[in-house]
Design a protein around this motif. Structure first.
Motif, PDB file in Angstrom:
ATOM      1  N   THR A  68      34.131  37.220  38.388  1.00 54.39           N
ATOM      2  CA  THR A  68      34.699  37.210  39.732  1.00 54.39           C
ATOM      3  C   THR A  68      36.178  37.562  39.664  1.00 54.39           C
ATOM      4  N   SER A  69      36.772  37.851  40.812  1.00 52.89           N
ATOM      5  CA  SER A  69      38.206  38.171  40.834  1.00 52.89           C
ATOM      6  C   SER A  69      39.034  36.981  40.350  1.00 52.89           C
ATOM      7  N   GLN A  70      38.620  35.773  40.707  1.00 56.32           N
ATOM      8  CA  GLN A  70      39.314  34.583  40.210  1.00 56.32           C
ATOM      9  C   GLN A  70      39.260  34.533  38.693  1.00 56.32           C
ATOM     10  N   GLU A  71      38.078  34.785  38.144  1.00 58.96           N
ATOM     11  CA  GLU A  71      37.894  34.720  36.690  1.00 58.96           C
ATOM     12  C   GLU A  71      38.679  35.817  35.985  1.00 58.96           C
ATOM     13  N   ILE A  72      38.712  37.014  36.555  1.00 63.75           N
ATOM     14  CA  ILE A  72      39.498  38.110  35.972  1.00 63.75           C
ATOM     15  C   ILE A  72      40.956  37.698  35.850  1.00 63.75           C
ATOM     16  N   ASN A  73      41.493  37.086  36.894  1.00 58.21           N
ATOM     17  CA  ASN A  73      42.907  36.709  36.854  1.00 58.21           C
ATOM     18  C   ASN A  73      43.158  35.550  35.901  1.00 58.21           C
ATOM     19  N   VAL A  74      42.212  34.633  35.789  1.00 51.90           N
ATOM     20  CA  VAL A  74      42.356  33.557  34.809  1.00 51.90           C
ATOM     21  C   VAL A  74      42.377  34.129  33.395  1.00 51.90           C
ATOM     22  N   VAL A  75      41.480  35.080  33.117  1.00 55.46           N
ATOM     23  CA  VAL A  75      41.463  35.715  31.793  1.00 55.46           C
ATOM     24  C   VAL A  75      42.792  36.399  31.523  1.00 55.46           C
ATOM     25  N   PHE A 101      42.718  38.077  44.533  1.00 63.64           N
ATOM     26  CA  PHE A 101      42.234  37.242  43.440  1.00 63.64           C
ATOM     27  C   PHE A 101      41.772  35.872  43.918  1.00 63.64           C
ATOM     28  N   GLY A 102      42.515  35.252  44.812  1.00 63.05           N
ATOM     29  CA  GLY A 102      42.085  33.995  45.414  1.00 63.05           C
ATOM     30  C   GLY A 102      42.085  32.799  44.485  1.00 63.05           C
ATOM     31  N   ASN A 103      42.981  32.777  43.504  1.00 66.79           N
ATOM     32  CA  ASN A 103      43.045  31.618  42.607  1.00 66.79           C
ATOM     33  C   ASN A 103      43.646  30.405  43.302  1.00 66.79           C
TER      34      ASN A 103
END
Length: 208
Positions: A68-75, A101-103
């Motif tokens: 997900t976009s959230q997961e991409i940004n966490v990585v 991203f929506g983190n």
């Protein structure tokens, strides 16, 4: 015609107007998407090959990744944090709060301060990311299985590689050029432990 400013190592920080012709499309995209051209893009624009590679990798991830976009940004924030790149950690914190991203604040703070996530799946994602980064992709089959058991696919494992590749491009370029942190992101570097460690200290020589 505007002229670019320069880093202390004399790398131009291009605008959409001053960038080489082959860099203009991604520069315009940054301006339209984020309302600004980050200094990172301005630095990368000097090499159309690098800017285009970085931009296309990021857009491909958002369009085609199993993450997900959230997961991409966490990585990517985790990689930047491990690489002690204050510019990218600040940038991914700022952009992470945007809809693209929506983190959550909890997710971003967990990465920035090496704290556990509320979601165990995110912990597994960060652990796997750092394993890939630090071991150059080498791992035991049991470690890959732990990632899959946490709820991820084999595609997601390879998506992590693409995320690491994107951050190698940006983190390393920032260290070579000494990219100044954008004014909008600067407050987000204040509590980073490597704020003043942008240039590696020379190894001490022991006298014999």
């Amino acid at each position: 015609m505007t002229t670019p400013t320069y880093t202390e190592r004399n790398f131009p920080i291009h605008t959409a107007e001053t960038a080489p012709e082959a860099s203009k499309t991604p520069m315009i995209w940054y301006a339209e998407t984020f309302g600004m051209v980050p200094n990172l893009a301005g630095i990368l624009a000097e090499s159309p090959a690098l800017l285009t590679s970085y931009w296309q990798t990021q857009n491909n991830l958002l369009s085609n990744a199993a993450l997900t976009s959230q997961e991409i940004n966490v990585v990517q924030t985790s990689v930047a944090h491990a690489n002690a790149c204050q510019y990218c950690v600040a940038g991914h914190t700022a952009f992470g709060k945007m809809d693209v991203f929506g983190n959550t604040d909890e997710q971003l703070n967990a990465v920035r301060h090496d704290k556990p996530f509320e979601d165990a799946k995110m912990d597994a994602l960060r652990d796997f990311t750092l394993l890939v980064l630090r071991n150059q992709g080498r791992m035991a089959s049991s470690q890959l299985q732990s990632f899959i058991d946490a709820g991820f696919s084999r595609q997601a494992a390879l998506d992590v590689v693409a995320c690491v590749a994107a951050k190698v491009m940006s983190n390393y370029a920032n260290q070579i050029a000494l990219t100044p942190v954008d004014e909008a992101f600067a407050p987000l570097t204040a509590d980073l432990p490597y704020r003043e460690e942008r240039v590696a200290r020379p190894k001490s020589v022991t006298a014999e």
